[in-house]
Design a protein around this motif. Structure first.
Motif: not given
Length: 647
Positions: A539-565
């Protein structure tokens, strides 16, 4: 750029200050953490540990101390019985279980891969070093290669990182020698911290090289011919008025080298990255921040294929010394030591399943895999690959089907169906897609051809009901012509049937629908399973928004609360370049998925997307500006904070 030995010598002369200087007192900090884990992490203590004692772990891991939710409260509120937490840590200590298995079965909320990598380094410092994003970045600065496979999980990364450290451990022991009474791996972790902190002052002595792309998307296509003809290179985002890559492009200077490339993946499971060098040029001048005048070189060795390396972004600084050396050899015409650019045809398993969360490109990759299996190679341009896929499908060498709950053996293989002609019903024998493609593949004139059957959503069907006797016949060694070849009589036909060994089966499986652990055991035994996980680096940033970083953090939260699947796949965001597109995909695709995942659990949804929740209720659809602010919000506001804001 300074070598690893040069940096080790410099660290040796500054190590006392690094370990003992005020106010960090790094030695005391690391020693305190080390002693805590060595003392507290015994089976006896963990079996009797109280909730408050377990929470103290958060005071001794740097990754947890930096999280507001984990300060003195490492695991938030209990999500499990106390014994569950105890057993998770006890399992980590069990040396009778392979380390990779211990890592993969460790699941605690708020305890992500960085925290686990740090904990393992403190628990087993005589075997392993701490692994996190910082140490991985330091390895890149030191030009120490680390084996990377597409789709690998954290356990594989941890093990490969520690394998890569072998030459550094030897060099550290010889050049720096022990500076404290800490285990060697903990000292090396401090050296990697020093390297990462020092990176801003490390300047290359060689000309700076940039890997640059020429794909301007579906509408405008590949720009290579125009670039070479006009002697230029331009950034597609900048040309369309977007500042996505502006900060990097402003760093490009005259006499920098541009490596015009395309990137793809090859081999079984497409786990091997490959870069195709199209041309090499020198920046002569800059028309503006996104348009450069370039002197492109007419090199006889180009295009040149490099396996094992991939540059996915539009522009990326090249740091790999081996790759830089290759560029130098190509420019100088030193072909004596260059490997042949011809890529050998890879071996593919006859039966394989691509599995992973929604949106990770499973169906996308079945198309490229099918073409590569049949042709032995594939175009890095997906449009060309899809065109070839359609051609092979029209010829009958590829069939694509989807399983569902009502799909049966009669649909898949052979059965009897009613046929209405002139008001009269008769019954005819129907041959399904598997029977048709297998019969085509076994013809004598087709024995040297390869055929591919793609089964999308393979886990949604009743495997026993659909495959019947085929579940045995599709096994590699049971295929026709192989050592233990078998045949079986068909249900509705008086003939023996066997599966030819030039027929490949590719299935896909959405793990959010059904965990791989629940898949029919007969299927698991006969198929090679290839995990496909979200890739933030695509993924690439969207304008000034760091999309790759946000995306990684979102999935880490999901993994912590449910699982990686249940993570969110990168394909939802591929090609998104504007806030409007991001707003649309979030509300149309991402939010419905999250609502499904956390149905009836608004407090968990608030931890995942805090900016979109208020008093544990989802806010109405936000404007684009408010939406972007909500994406950046890290924590849900408390009721008191909300009341203060309202007042």
């Amino acid at each position: 750029m300074p070598s690893m030995i040069d940096l080790l010598k410099e660290f040796a002369s500054n190590s006392k200050q690094w370990f003992y200087q005020e106010p960090e007192k790094r030695y005391e900090l690391v020693k305190n953490n080390y002693q805590f884990f060595q003392s507290f992490f015994t089976k006896e203590k963990l079996e009797n540990a109280s909730w408050e004692e377990l929470q103290q772990i958060g005071n001794h891991l740097h990754t947890l101390k930096t999280l507001p939710i984990a300060r003195g409260n490492a695991f938030g509120r209990p999500n499990h019985e106390l014994n569950y937490y105890r057993q998770q840590f006890i399992n980590l200590l069990n040396n009778n279980i392979p380390l990779q298995e211990r890592i993969n079965t460790f699941k605690l909320a708020y305890f992500g891969s960085n925290s686990l990598g740090e904990l393992l380094g403190y628990l087993f410092p005589n075997k392993y070093a701490i692994f996190n994003q910082r140490s991985g970045a330091a390895l890149e600065i030191l030009n120490i290669p680390m084996e990377i496979k597409r789709g690998e999980d954290f356990s594989e990364k941890f093990i490969n990182f520690n394998k890569a450290l072998t030459p550094l451990r030897q060099a550290y022991a010889e050049v720096v020698t022990a500076q404290t009474d800490l285990p060697l791996n903990l000292e090396i972790d401090q050296f990697l911290s020093w390297v990462e902190e020092k990176k801003a002052n490390i300047r290359p002595t060689e000309p700076i090289c940039w890997a640059v792309g020429a794909d301007w998307g579906r509408d405008q296509g590949i720009q290579i011919s125009r670039f070479l003809e006009k002697g230029i290179w331009e950034d597609g985002y900048g040309a369309s008025g977007k500042e996505t890559n502006k900060h990097l492009l402003e760093s490009v200077e005259e006499n920098n080298i541009l490596v015009l490339k395309s990137s793809t993946t090859i081999g079984p499971g497409h786990q091997t990255p490959m870069t195709i060098i199209k041309n090499i040029g020198i920046v002569q001048s800059k028309n503006n921040w996104w348009s450069f005048n370039v002197k492109w070189m007419d090199l006889p060795t180009l295009p040149y294929k490099v396996e094992g390396k991939s540059f996915r972004k539009t522009i990326e600084k090249i740091k790999d010394t081996a790759f830089l050396d290759l560029i130098k050899r190509l420019i100088n015409g030193d072909t004596k030591f260059l490997k042949s650019p011809i890529v050998t045809t890879p071996h593919f398993p006859l039966n394989q399943i691509l599995y992973g969360p929604p949106g990770t490109g499973k169906t996308y990759h079945t198309i490229t895999k099918a073409v590569e299996i049949i042709d032995g190679q594939i175009s890095p341009d997906y449009t060309e690959a899809k065109k070839r896929f359609d051609e092979l499908k029209a010829k009958g060498q590829i069939k694509f089907i989807t399983f569902h709950q009502n799909y049966s053996y009669e649909d898949f293989m052979v059965g009897i169906r009613p046929d209405l002609q002139n008001g009269q019903i008769s019954y005819k024998l129907y041959e399904g897609p598997f029977k048709k493609i297998a019969d085509e593949a076994r013809k004598i004139e087709n024995k040297d051809k390869k055929y591919v059957l793609i089964i999308d959503e393979i886990n949604r069907g009743n495997i026993s009901k659909i495959f019947g006797e085929l579940i045995t016949l599709i096994e590699t060694d049971k295929r026709a012509g192989n050592k233990y070849a078998l045949s079986a009589p068909l249900l509705y036909q008086n003939e023996e049937f066997s599966v030819p060994n030039n027929l490949y089966i590719i299935g896909t499986m959405n793990t959010a629908d059904k965990s791989i652990a629940l898949v029919d055991i007969a299927l698991r035994r006969r198929f090679v399973f290839e995990e496909m996980m979200p890739k933030a680096d695509l993924l690439n940033p969207v304008e000034e928004f760091n999309l790759p970083e946000w995306f990684s953090q979102l999935n880490q939260k999901i993994t912590d609360l449910i699982d990686k699947d249940h993570q969110i796949g990168h394909s939802y965001f591929i090609g998104k370049t504007t806030k409007e597109e991001l707003h649309h995909v979030f509300y149309q695709c991402i939010l419905p998925l999250l609502n499904e995942y956390f149905y009836g659990e608004p407090e968990k949804l608030a931890k995942i997307i805090p900016g979109f929740m208020e008093n544990n209720k989802l806010k109405s659809k936000l404007s684009i500006d408010d939406f972007m602010q909500a994406l950046n919000q890290k924590e849900a506001a408390s009721n008191e904070q909300q009341n203060d804001n309202e007042g």
